[in-house]
Enzyme design. Structure first.
Site, short mmCIF file in Angstrom:
data_model
loop_
_atom_site.label_atom_id
_atom_site.label_comp_id
_atom_site.label_asym_id
_atom_site.label_seq_id
_atom_site.Cartn_x
_atom_site.Cartn_y
_atom_site.Cartn_z
CG ASP A 91 -9.53 0.07 5.33
OD1 ASP A 91 -9.37 -0.45 4.21
OD2 ASP A 91 -8.78 -0.13 6.29
CD GLN A 148 -3.42 -4.37 6.68
OE1 GLN A 148 -3.58 -3.33 6.05
NE2 GLN A 148 -3.80 -5.54 6.18
CE LYS A 194 -3.76 -2.46 2.31
NZ LYS A 194 -4.50 -2.79 3.52
N1 GUN Z 1 -6.87 -6.72 6.41
C1 GUN Z 1 -7.22 -7.46 5.33
N2 GUN Z 1 -7.79 -6.69 4.39
C2 GUN Z 1 -7.80 -5.42 4.89
C3 GUN Z 1 -8.27 -4.18 4.37
O1 GUN Z 1 -8.81 -4.07 3.27
N3 GUN Z 1 -8.08 -3.11 5.18
C4 GUN Z 1 -7.51 -3.21 6.42
N4 GUN Z 1 -7.39 -2.09 7.15
N5 GUN Z 1 -7.08 -4.35 6.92
C5 GUN Z 1 -7.23 -5.45 6.15
#
Ligand code: GUN
Length: 295
Positions: free
Chosen positions: A121, A98, A54
């Protein structure tokens, strides 16, 4: 005939090229830079790898991007204080924590503490509610990427029998809500199956579009797929390491079997994953524009 590959990596590249132009224009015309912070608590290797990807993309697009790593024993209060700091930071438009978080931290409390305007998100209950009533503000990145991939694949979604395997808040529930809404690349008839479903194959065999987010490697076998179905495999399961230490990944669908039955399928890796990251970037550019009142 072998199924067509829905190469998310290629679609994501196109979307990122358009986003890069948008970011350059925001800088040149408005003197603003999209700002994204990704917060990682602990050292889970899979989470570390996602967050790295990311951040890499954010840098490539010219974002102001911060990777904030915190120790696994960080207490909840300290995490809430950190989020509050970024909520108040005018240079940060998007905050991503995350998941999963360590067990001693209440993830719902954490998600609730993120300013809904910075919730790129789309996990804050306010944004989940908006999505459910068909008035999305931020769509969660993986479902958003899946919908975009379906739209570009040319597969008819309207009126299709969609079966979603998995009922997580991150993928299963939001993709079901999005594909059942009125609108483009939606208007589907959606069924959600999960760990307590009596006969999963009964449902999957009826699916024109099968979205699999079960978290179990190769859970969906060829004989569970309707001939000609479109398969979206969200699974990213590490099943081992190469001699050089590289992760060996498998999806939630037995890929070689599915290739012989389906009409189209997303590969793992290179399918849904790159789309997720790209939609996060799209949401962050959107957040920056809203914050700066730019149309
Ligand atoms: N863990 C797995 N997929 C995601 C996501 O799309 N966003 C976040 N913040 N954590 C994750």
């Amino acid at each position: 005939m072998a199924a067509k590959l829905l190469k998310g990596a290629e679609v994501a590249k196109e979307i990122r090229a358009a986003l890069k132009e948008e970011v350059d224009e925001l800088k040149a015309k408005h003197n603003v830079i999209p700002g994204l912070v990704t917060i990682l608590v602990g050292e889970d290797p899979a989470s570390e790898s996602y967050v790295r990807a990311k951040q890499k993309t954010a840098h490539e697009l010219g974002f102001h991007s911060i990777q904030d790593n915190q120790p696994a024993d960080l207490d909840e209060e300290a995490l809430l204080a950190l989020i509050d700091k970024y909520n108040k930071d005018p240079e940060i438009h998007g905050i991503l924590v995350q998941l999963p978080l360590p067990k001693h931290i209440d993830d719902q409390k954490v998600l609730l503490s993120i300013d809904p305007d910075k919730d790129v998100d789309g996990f804050h209950p306010t944004n989940v509610g908006k999505l459910l009533i068909g008035n999305p503000y931020y769509s969660p990145c993986t479902p958003f990427g899946i919908q975009e991939l379906l739209a570009r694949s040319g597969a008819p979604v309207e009126g299709a029998e969609v079966v979603v395997v998995g009922r997580s808040n991150i993928v299963g529930k939001p993709i079901a809500a999005m594909l059942m809404q009125k609108g483009p690349a939606a208007n589907a008839t959606v069924t959600v199956v999960h760990t307590r479903t009596k006969d999963v194959a009964f449902h999957t065999k009826r699916a024109d579009i099968l979205v699999v987010a079960a978290g179990v490697p190769e859970y969906i076998k060829g004989d569970m797929i309707k001939p000609g179905a479109v398969i979206i495999d969200v699974g990213v399961n590490e099943v081992g390491r190469t001699e050089e230490g590289k992760r060996i990944l498998k999806g939630d669908v037995a890929f070689d079997e599915a290739l012989e039955v389906a009409s189209a399928i997303t590969p793992v890796p290179g399918g849904v994953g790159p789309m997720t990251i790209t939609m996060l970037m799209k949401n962050t550019v959107h957040a920056c524009k809203v914050h700066n009142k730019i149309k």
